[in-house]
Enzyme design. Structure first.
Site, mmCIF file in Angstrom:
data_model
loop_
_atom_site.group_PDB
_atom_site.id
_atom_site.type_symbol
_atom_site.label_atom_id
_atom_site.label_comp_id
_atom_site.label_asym_id
_atom_site.label_seq_id
_atom_site.Cartn_x
_atom_site.Cartn_y
_atom_site.Cartn_z
ATOM 1 N N ASN A 9 0.873 -1.179 0.000
ATOM 2 C CA ASN A 9 0.000 0.000 0.000
ATOM 3 C C ASN A 9 0.907 1.225 0.000
ATOM 4 O O ASN A 9 1.535 1.528 1.003
ATOM 5 C CB ASN A 9 -0.884 -0.040 1.255
ATOM 6 C CG ASN A 9 -1.725 1.211 1.407
ATOM 7 O OD1 ASN A 9 -1.765 2.065 0.530
ATOM 8 N ND2 ASN A 9 -2.410 1.315 2.544
ATOM 9 N N LYS A 11 0.143 4.261 -0.148
ATOM 10 C CA LYS A 11 -0.457 5.419 0.552
ATOM 11 C C LYS A 11 -0.243 6.689 -0.274
ATOM 12 O O LYS A 11 -0.308 6.635 -1.498
ATOM 13 C CB LYS A 11 0.097 5.498 1.981
ATOM 14 C CG LYS A 11 -0.097 4.167 2.730
ATOM 15 C CD LYS A 11 0.143 4.260 4.197
ATOM 16 C CE LYS A 11 -0.119 2.882 4.831
ATOM 17 N NZ LYS A 11 0.060 2.885 6.289
ATOM 18 N N HIS A 96 -9.292 0.700 5.015
ATOM 19 C CA HIS A 96 -7.979 0.851 5.662
ATOM 20 C C HIS A 96 -8.150 1.719 6.910
ATOM 21 O O HIS A 96 -8.953 2.654 6.924
ATOM 22 C CB HIS A 96 -6.973 1.481 4.692
ATOM 23 C CG HIS A 96 -5.590 1.450 5.242
ATOM 24 N ND1 HIS A 96 -5.125 2.384 6.131
ATOM 25 C CD2 HIS A 96 -4.589 0.555 5.069
ATOM 26 C CE1 HIS A 96 -3.879 2.074 6.474
ATOM 27 N NE2 HIS A 96 -3.532 0.965 5.847
ATOM 28 N N GLU A 98 -6.576 4.082 8.058
ATOM 29 C CA GLU A 98 -6.416 5.525 7.873
ATOM 30 C C GLU A 98 -7.670 6.148 7.285
ATOM 31 O O GLU A 98 -7.952 7.324 7.506
ATOM 32 C CB GLU A 98 -5.172 5.792 7.003
ATOM 33 C CG GLU A 98 -3.905 5.538 7.820
ATOM 34 C CD GLU A 98 -2.708 5.054 7.044
ATOM 35 O OE1 GLU A 98 -2.675 5.202 5.812
ATOM 36 O OE2 GLU A 98 -1.794 4.492 7.687
ATOM 37 N N GLU A 168 -5.044 -5.291 10.693
ATOM 38 C CA GLU A 168 -4.053 -4.247 10.938
ATOM 39 C C GLU A 168 -4.165 -3.778 12.373
ATOM 40 O O GLU A 168 -5.109 -3.069 12.719
ATOM 41 C CB GLU A 168 -4.339 -3.006 10.107
ATOM 42 C CG GLU A 168 -4.613 -3.167 8.661
ATOM 43 C CD GLU A 168 -4.939 -1.785 8.108
ATOM 44 O OE1 GLU A 168 -4.099 -1.253 7.407
ATOM 45 O OE2 GLU A 168 -6.013 -1.234 8.422
ATOM 46 N N GLY A 174 3.013 2.068 10.757
ATOM 47 C CA GLY A 174 3.880 3.221 10.563
ATOM 48 C C GLY A 174 4.622 3.621 11.831
ATOM 49 O O GLY A 174 5.239 4.678 11.890
ATOM 50 N N SER A 214 3.889 -2.600 10.127
ATOM 51 C CA SER A 214 5.357 -2.573 10.183
ATOM 52 C C SER A 214 5.992 -3.922 9.863
ATOM 53 O O SER A 214 6.938 -4.350 10.522
ATOM 54 C CB SER A 214 5.828 -2.039 11.537
ATOM 55 O OG SER A 214 5.403 -0.704 11.712
HETATM 56 P P1 PGA Z 1 3.209 0.002 7.669
HETATM 57 O O1 PGA Z 1 1.688 0.108 7.131
HETATM 58 O O2 PGA Z 1 3.785 -1.223 7.030
HETATM 59 O O3 PGA Z 1 3.870 1.276 7.193
HETATM 60 O O4 PGA Z 1 3.141 -0.114 9.143
HETATM 61 C C1 PGA Z 1 0.899 -1.044 7.165
HETATM 62 C C2 PGA Z 1 -0.563 -0.768 6.884
HETATM 63 O O5 PGA Z 1 -0.972 0.374 6.670
HETATM 64 O O6 PGA Z 1 -1.335 -1.758 6.874
#
Ligand code: PGA
Length: 255
Positions: A9, A11, A96, A98, A168, A174, A214
């Site tokens: 992803n 983003k 997601h 976010e 998630e 992040g 992560s």
């Molecule tokens: P990240 O994002 O790998 O940067 O932690 C993962 C996600 O958004 O599912």
């Protein structure tokens, strides 16, 4: 045996020229390989056509990070699943964390979006997971079960092929924090058991549940070794060719 998926992803990163470079690097890194699973990249909307020119279909599928709950018409700023398909996408991320957090999206909207994704013949990747406060309060399992129960039984078109799940833990997104393999396995098992209750054992056995939070080349093998972890949804580490390829390599080794 479930096929793994490693999904990137991107983003709000990677315009068309940077995106082409990244996608071509991934595609070249996998050239000639027959993967045991699937790789997916999800660029921002404006980068999708450029990436489609260099990476589309096996081994690297192309997806979008979101779509409209509408098909067409006077919906300023929206992009439909049908348009994404025309642009070369086969997958769409829905819900997601976010988007839950910043766009305040809700279960009703997720159901409508997944319906549109399926009507266009695409695969939805439905994301769910608990916030740090919810985990600290001991509510992680209840939150996850409620997020699944609020959406899955309402998607009449759902099959294990057209609906991929992605757990998630929001506290690990992040942040550099990763769920331990034990926490990841526990939450994936809780999720799979919830799917059994909602959609039946056959669906739950076949459902692919990705881990997002992560995930990196250094921890991917351990996470992917867990019996209920069927791959990863990768944010930060999907922006570097060698990291994304390293995660796919880990999946190939252990799954
Ligand atoms: P990240 O994002 O790998 O940067 O932690 C993962 C996600 O958004 O599912």
């Amino acid at each position: 045996m479930r096929r793994y998926m490693v999904a990137g992803n991107w983003k709000l990163n990677m315009g068309p020229s940077a995106g082409v470079e990244l996608a071509a690097g991934i595609q070249n890194g996998l050239a000639g390989c027959t993967l045991k699973g699937d790789a997916l990249v999800c660029p921002p909307y404006v980068t999708i056509p450029a990436v489609a020119a260099v990476a589309q279909g096996q081994p690297v599928y192309l997806g979008a990070q979101n779509c409209s709950d509408q098909d067409q018409g006077a919906y300023t700023g929206q992009v439909s699943a049908g348009l994404l398909k025309e642009a070369g996408c086969s997958h769409v991320l829905v819900a997601h964390s976010e988007r839950r957090q910043y766009q305040k999206e809700t279960d009703d909207l997720f159901v409508a979006k997944i319906d549109r994704v399926h009507a266009a013949g695409l695969v939805a990747v439905f994301c769910f997971g608990e916030l740090l406060e919810e985990r600290q309060a001991g509510n992680a399992e209840d939150v996850v079960k409620a997020q699944l129960a609020g959406v899955l039984p309402r998607v009449a078109s759902a099959t294990p092929e057209n609906l991929i799940l992605a757990y998630e833990p929001v506290w690990a997104i992040g942040t550099g924090e990763t769920a331990t393999p034990e926490i990841a396995q526990h939450m994936h098992k809780v999720s799979r058991d919830a799917v059994t209750g909602l959609l039946g054992p056959d669906f739950a056995d076949a459902a692919r549940i990705l881990y997002g939070g992560s995930c990196k080349p250094s921890n991917a093998a351990e996470l992917f070794s867990q019996p209920d972890v069927d791959g990863g949804l990768i944010g930060g580490a999907s922006l570097k060719i060698e990291d994304f390829l390293g995660i796919i390599e880990a999946a190939e080794k252990v799954m």
